[in-house]
Write a protein that holds these residues in place. Structure first.
Motif, PDB file in Angstrom:
ATOM      1  N   LYS A  76       0.825  -1.209   0.000  1.00 28.92           N
ATOM      2  CA  LYS A  76       0.000   0.000   0.000  1.00 28.92           C
ATOM      3  C   LYS A  76       0.862   1.263   0.000  1.00 28.92           C
ATOM      4  O   LYS A  76       0.563   2.222  -0.711  1.00 28.92           O
ATOM      5  CB  LYS A  76      -0.954   0.010   1.185  1.00 28.92           C
ATOM      6  CG  LYS A  76      -1.877   1.229   1.151  1.00 28.92           C
ATOM      7  CD  LYS A  76      -2.882   1.204   2.257  1.00 28.92           C
ATOM      8  CE  LYS A  76      -3.824   2.375   2.273  1.00 28.92           C
ATOM      9  NZ  LYS A  76      -3.483   3.583   1.612  1.00 28.92           N
ATOM     10  N   ARG A  77       1.925   1.254   0.762  1.00 31.43           N
ATOM     11  CA  ARG A  77       2.808   2.428   0.812  1.00 31.43           C
ATOM     12  C   ARG A  77       3.377   2.748  -0.563  1.00 31.43           C
ATOM     13  O   ARG A  77       3.384   3.896  -0.997  1.00 31.43           O
ATOM     14  CB  ARG A  77       3.941   2.185   1.808  1.00 31.43           C
ATOM     15  CG  ARG A  77       4.859   3.399   1.947  1.00 31.43           C
ATOM     16  CD  ARG A  77       5.972   3.142   2.891  1.00 31.43           C
ATOM     17  NE  ARG A  77       7.054   2.529   2.117  1.00 31.43           N
ATOM     18  CZ  ARG A  77       8.106   1.962   2.647  1.00 31.43           C
ATOM     19  NH1 ARG A  77       8.241   1.884   3.938  1.00 31.43           N
ATOM     20  NH2 ARG A  77       9.044   1.459   1.882  1.00 31.43           N
ATOM     21  N   TYR A  78       3.831   1.734  -1.283  1.00 37.80           N
ATOM     22  CA  TYR A  78       4.419   1.957  -2.607  1.00 37.80           C
ATOM     23  C   TYR A  78       3.371   2.361  -3.640  1.00 37.80           C
ATOM     24  O   TYR A  78       3.650   3.156  -4.531  1.00 37.80           O
ATOM     25  CB  TYR A  78       5.196   0.730  -3.064  1.00 37.80           C
ATOM     26  CG  TYR A  78       6.378   0.451  -2.175  1.00 37.80           C
ATOM     27  CD1 TYR A  78       7.417   1.369  -2.051  1.00 37.80           C
ATOM     28  CD2 TYR A  78       6.453  -0.717  -1.421  1.00 37.80           C
ATOM     29  CE1 TYR A  78       8.490   1.134  -1.223  1.00 37.80           C
ATOM     30  CE2 TYR A  78       7.529  -0.966  -0.591  1.00 37.80           C
ATOM     31  CZ  TYR A  78       8.542  -0.034  -0.492  1.00 37.80           C
ATOM     32  OH  TYR A  78       9.603  -0.265   0.333  1.00 37.80           O
ATOM     33  N   VAL A  79       2.171   1.822  -3.502  1.00 38.80           N
ATOM     34  CA  VAL A  79       1.075   2.237  -4.388  1.00 38.80           C
ATOM     35  C   VAL A  79       0.770   3.709  -4.157  1.00 38.80           C
ATOM     36  O   VAL A  79       0.666   4.497  -5.107  1.00 38.80           O
ATOM     37  CB  VAL A  79      -0.181   1.367  -4.144  1.00 38.80           C
ATOM     38  CG1 VAL A  79      -1.401   1.961  -4.831  1.00 38.80           C
ATOM     39  CG2 VAL A  79       0.050  -0.059  -4.616  1.00 38.80           C
ATOM     40  N   ASP A  80       0.652   4.098  -2.895  1.00 38.27           N
ATOM     41  CA  ASP A  80       0.370   5.494  -2.563  1.00 38.27           C
ATOM     42  C   ASP A  80       1.473   6.416  -3.081  1.00 38.27           C
ATOM     43  O   ASP A  80       1.193   7.508  -3.581  1.00 38.27           O
ATOM     44  CB  ASP A  80       0.206   5.667  -1.054  1.00 38.27           C
ATOM     45  CG  ASP A  80      -1.071   5.027  -0.519  1.00 38.27           C
ATOM     46  OD1 ASP A  80      -1.982   4.736  -1.326  1.00 38.27           O
ATOM     47  OD2 ASP A  80      -1.147   4.808   0.704  1.00 38.27           O
ATOM     48  N   GLU A  81       2.737   5.991  -2.968  1.00 39.55           N
ATOM     49  CA  GLU A  81       3.860   6.794  -3.468  1.00 39.55           C
ATOM     50  C   GLU A  81       3.778   6.973  -4.985  1.00 39.55           C
ATOM     51  O   GLU A  81       4.017   8.064  -5.497  1.00 39.55           O
ATOM     52  CB  GLU A  81       5.194   6.156  -3.084  1.00 39.55           C
ATOM     53  CG  GLU A  81       5.533   6.297  -1.620  1.00 39.55           C
ATOM     54  CD  GLU A  81       6.808   5.566  -1.228  1.00 39.55           C
ATOM     55  OE1 GLU A  81       7.512   5.004  -2.118  1.00 39.55           O
ATOM     56  OE2 GLU A  81       7.112   5.539  -0.022  1.00 39.55           O
ATOM     57  N   ARG A  82       3.433   5.907  -5.703  1.00 42.30           N
ATOM     58  CA  ARG A  82       3.301   6.003  -7.169  1.00 42.30           C
ATOM     59  C   ARG A  82       2.196   6.986  -7.551  1.00 42.30           C
ATOM     60  O   ARG A  82       2.380   7.812  -8.433  1.00 42.30           O
ATOM     61  CB  ARG A  82       2.996   4.633  -7.796  1.00 42.30           C
ATOM     62  CG  ARG A  82       4.170   3.706  -7.868  1.00 42.30           C
ATOM     63  CD  ARG A  82       3.849   2.477  -8.696  1.00 42.30           C
ATOM     64  NE  ARG A  82       3.660   2.783 -10.100  1.00 42.30           N
ATOM     65  CZ  ARG A  82       4.645   2.958 -10.980  1.00 42.30           C
ATOM     66  NH1 ARG A  82       5.894   2.858 -10.585  1.00 42.30           N
ATOM     67  NH2 ARG A  82       4.381   3.229 -12.240  1.00 42.30           N
ATOM     68  N   ILE A  83       1.068   6.880  -6.884  1.00 40.70           N
ATOM     69  CA  ILE A  83      -0.056   7.765  -7.187  1.00 40.70           C
ATOM     70  C   ILE A  83       0.318   9.215  -6.875  1.00 40.70           C
ATOM     71  O   ILE A  83       0.069  10.115  -7.679  1.00 40.70           O
ATOM     72  CB  ILE A  83      -1.312   7.321  -6.416  1.00 40.70           C
ATOM     73  CG1 ILE A  83      -1.776   5.953  -6.954  1.00 40.70           C
ATOM     74  CG2 ILE A  83      -2.419   8.358  -6.544  1.00 40.70           C
ATOM     75  CD1 ILE A  83      -2.827   5.280  -6.105  1.00 40.70           C
ATOM     76  N   ALA A  84       0.949   9.452  -5.717  1.00 43.55           N
ATOM     77  CA  ALA A  84       1.348  10.807  -5.324  1.00 43.55           C
ATOM     78  C   ALA A  84       2.350  11.402  -6.312  1.00 43.55           C
ATOM     79  O   ALA A  84       2.348  12.613  -6.561  1.00 43.55           O
ATOM     80  CB  ALA A  84       1.928  10.795  -3.914  1.00 43.55           C
ATOM     81  N   GLY A 122      -5.196   3.234 -10.294  1.00 45.94           N
ATOM     82  CA  GLY A 122      -4.942   3.998  -9.080  1.00 45.94           C
ATOM     83  C   GLY A 122      -5.671   3.516  -7.844  1.00 45.94           C
ATOM     84  O   GLY A 122      -5.760   4.233  -6.861  1.00 45.94           O
ATOM     85  N   ARG A 123      -6.171   2.278  -7.875  1.00 41.95           N
ATOM     86  CA  ARG A 123      -6.962   1.779  -6.746  1.00 41.95           C
ATOM     87  C   ARG A 123      -6.347   0.529  -6.145  1.00 41.95           C
ATOM     88  O   ARG A 123      -5.723  -0.262  -6.826  1.00 41.95           O
ATOM     89  CB  ARG A 123      -8.376   1.446  -7.220  1.00 41.95           C
ATOM     90  CG  ARG A 123      -9.133   2.674  -7.697  1.00 41.95           C
ATOM     91  CD  ARG A 123     -10.502   2.360  -8.208  1.00 41.95           C
ATOM     92  NE  ARG A 123     -11.314   1.726  -7.181  1.00 41.95           N
ATOM     93  CZ  ARG A 123     -12.469   1.108  -7.444  1.00 41.95           C
ATOM     94  NH1 ARG A 123     -12.923   1.048  -8.678  1.00 41.95           N
ATOM     95  NH2 ARG A 123     -13.167   0.551  -6.489  1.00 41.95           N
ATOM     96  N   ILE A 124      -6.584   0.379  -4.851  1.00 44.99           N
ATOM     97  CA  ILE A 124      -6.287  -0.864  -4.147  1.00 44.99           C
ATOM     98  C   ILE A 124      -7.627  -1.425  -3.704  1.00 44.99           C
ATOM     99  O   ILE A 124      -8.432  -0.734  -3.095  1.00 44.99           O
ATOM    100  CB  ILE A 124      -5.400  -0.641  -2.913  1.00 44.99           C
ATOM    101  CG1 ILE A 124      -4.052  -0.077  -3.303  1.00 44.99           C
ATOM    102  CG2 ILE A 124      -5.227  -1.947  -2.155  1.00 44.99           C
ATOM    103  CD1 ILE A 124      -3.164   0.233  -2.128  1.00 44.99           C
TER     104      ILE A 124
END
Length: 130
Positions: A76-84, A122-124
């Protein structure tokens, strides 16, 4: 459940999936047994064995594949970083590791068969939903 994956028009996009290194192979084999036409690739099979989550997500973005993972602790952290950072992120499905295998297979197939192109961008999504 009657599968529609192999009956879609050639011009229609089908959800493409990737699994991370630690994804349960019993689920993967069950998916392939139930729906041999499903477009799913293990990261081990494309030279990403031992690579970090960031590299796996980058590969998924380049290959336009939603990622199947059990890794709720770091992914989740890496997904959030990619989106940001404004980077492409086709979507991640986090499957509870203790979820029943049959239920996991069923829900992944439902998602794969009923999804629209780019629906998960962009979703989990946590599976199973129930």
């Amino acid at each position: 459940m009657h599968s529609v994956l192999h009956k879609r028009e050639e011009t229609e996009l089908v959800l493409r999936l990737g699994t991370d290194e630690n994804f349960n192979n019993r689920i993967l084999l069950g998916l392939l047994r139930r729906e041999p036409e499903i477009d799913i690739v293990r990261v081990q099979d494309v030279g990403l064995m031992g690579k970090g989550d960031e590299e796996v997500l980058e590969w998924c973005a380049k290959e336009d594949r939603c990622l199947l993972t059990h890794d709720v602790s770091t992914m989740k952290r890496y997904v959030d970083e990619r989106i940001a950072a404004g980077l492409r992120m086709p979507g991640v499905f986090e499957i509870r590791e203790k979820a029943p295998i049959g239920q996991s297979i069923e829900e992944i197939l439902i998602v794969a068969e009923c999804s629209l192109p780019n629906e998960w961008e962009g979703r989990i999504v946590f599976l199973p939903l129930r």
